[in-house]
Design an enzyme around this catalytic site. Structure first.
Site, short mmCIF file in Angstrom:
data_model
loop_
_atom_site.label_atom_id
_atom_site.label_comp_id
_atom_site.label_asym_id
_atom_site.label_seq_id
_atom_site.Cartn_x
_atom_site.Cartn_y
_atom_site.Cartn_z
N GLU A 101 0.84 -1.20 0.00
CA GLU A 101 0.00 0.00 0.00
C GLU A 101 0.87 1.25 0.00
OE1 GLU A 101 -2.46 1.56 -0.63
OE2 GLU A 101 -4.26 1.09 0.49
N ASP A 102 0.29 2.34 -0.48
CA ASP A 102 1.02 3.61 -0.42
C ASP A 102 0.96 4.20 0.99
OD1 ASP A 102 -1.72 4.05 -0.63
OD2 ASP A 102 -1.59 5.51 -2.25
N ASP A 105 -4.34 5.09 6.36
CA ASP A 105 -4.93 6.26 6.99
C ASP A 105 -5.85 5.76 8.11
OD1 ASP A 105 -5.66 8.89 7.34
OD2 ASP A 105 -7.08 8.92 5.70
N PHE A 154 -2.22 15.90 4.58
CA PHE A 154 -2.55 15.28 3.31
C PHE A 154 -1.32 15.37 2.41
CE2 PHE A 154 -4.38 14.59 -0.83
CZ PHE A 154 -5.23 13.53 -0.56
N ARG A 167 0.47 12.25 -8.88
CA ARG A 167 0.98 10.88 -8.64
C ARG A 167 2.39 10.71 -9.17
NH1 ARG A 167 -3.30 7.41 -6.98
NH2 ARG A 167 -5.32 7.83 -7.95
P1 IMP Z 1 -7.80 4.12 4.64
O1 IMP Z 1 -8.83 3.08 4.29
O2 IMP Z 1 -8.42 5.29 5.34
O3 IMP Z 1 -6.62 3.57 5.37
O4 IMP Z 1 -7.38 4.72 3.28
C1 IMP Z 1 -6.23 4.49 2.67
C2 IMP Z 1 -6.25 5.11 1.28
O5 IMP Z 1 -6.66 6.50 1.33
C3 IMP Z 1 -4.86 5.11 0.72
O6 IMP Z 1 -4.64 3.95 -0.03
C4 IMP Z 1 -4.86 6.35 -0.15
O7 IMP Z 1 -5.32 6.03 -1.43
C5 IMP Z 1 -5.84 7.29 0.50
N1 IMP Z 1 -5.15 8.30 1.31
C6 IMP Z 1 -5.10 8.39 2.65
N2 IMP Z 1 -4.37 9.44 3.06
C7 IMP Z 1 -3.91 10.03 1.95
C8 IMP Z 1 -3.06 11.18 1.71
O8 IMP Z 1 -2.57 11.88 2.62
N3 IMP Z 1 -2.80 11.46 0.42
C9 IMP Z 1 -3.31 10.74 -0.61
N4 IMP Z 1 -4.08 9.66 -0.45
C10 IMP Z 1 -4.39 9.32 0.82
MG MG Z 2 -4.68 3.79 -2.12
#
Ligand code: IMP
Ligand code: MG
Length: 181
Positions: A101-102, A105, A154, A167
């Site tokens: 994963e990138d 969050d 962010f 990206r």
């Molecule tokens: P989660 O389900 O809330 O953990 O969401 C994770 C996904 O939200 C990541 O795979 C990202 O695609 C997106 N995301 C969360 N934070 C950021 C950020 O700071 N910048 C860009 N994308 C984010």
């Molecule tokens: Mg993502």
């Protein structure tokens, strides 16, 4: 401001291209140590692509690559309900699987994905994320490999987007609020 000046939209560079490459080397070496046979590396589209491409080159084990694309249901983020837009093309049953994963969050996306892949009978299932924002976590995710921990900002670049932009930045930076306010 035009998209041609992406740099102007970055308030602060958090991780340079060099720092990211060094981290990929470090994590790749750990993964090489931890696994013996073939490893199925699953990238979560689209944000994980640059990281996954740099990471797999540092894994000195046979790697099979596959991808999933998922979307959180709007308005139901608290339930962690996620829709699969693109599923894996290979079977993970009996395989060592590593999800890449990138950024983690809230953890809702990964918590759902882990459940799905576990139900398919992977022999082992681990997570490797380049970034984590622990302050925003709603679901606890066991993460074996973490690149960097960041504050609740962010960020964009190196795969991560704002409205599909940024990206392709080779570094990771905090997006200036003027872009989205
Ligand atoms: P989660 O389900 O809330 O953990 O969401 C994770 C996904 O939200 C990541 O795979 C990202 O695609 C997106 N995301 C969360 N934070 C950021 C950020 O700071 N910048 C860009 N994308 C984010
Ligand atoms: Mg993502």
């Amino acid at each position: 401001m035009s998209k041609l000046n992406m740099e102007d939209h970055i308030k602060e560079v958090l991780f340079t291209e060099e720092e990211i490459q060094k981290k990929c080397e470090e994590i790749g070496a750990k993964i090489t140590e931890d696994y013996n046979g073939e490893l199925v590396v699953v990238g979560i589209l689209k944000g994980a692509i640059p990281f996954m491409m740099d990471l797999v080159k540092r894994i000195d084990r046979p790697v099979v690559m596959d991808f999933m694309d998922v979307k959180s249901y709007e308005g139901t983020t608290t339930t962690g309900e996620v829709r699969i837009l693109k599923d894996l093309s290979i079977k993970v049953e009996g395989k060592d699987v590593l999800i890449v994963e990138d950024i983690i969050d809230t953890g809702l996306t990964l918590s759902y994905l882990l459940e799905v892949l576990r139900s398919r009978g992977a022999k082992s299932l681990n997570v490797c994320t380049l970034l984590t924002k622990p302050a925003r976590r709603k679901k606890d995710i066991k993460t074996k490999y973490i690149g960097f921990e960041i504050e609740d900002n962010f960020v964009v670049g190196y795969g991560m987007d704002y409205n599909e932009g940024y990206r392709n930045l080779p570094y990771i930076g905090i997006l200036d609020e003027s872009v989205y306010i």
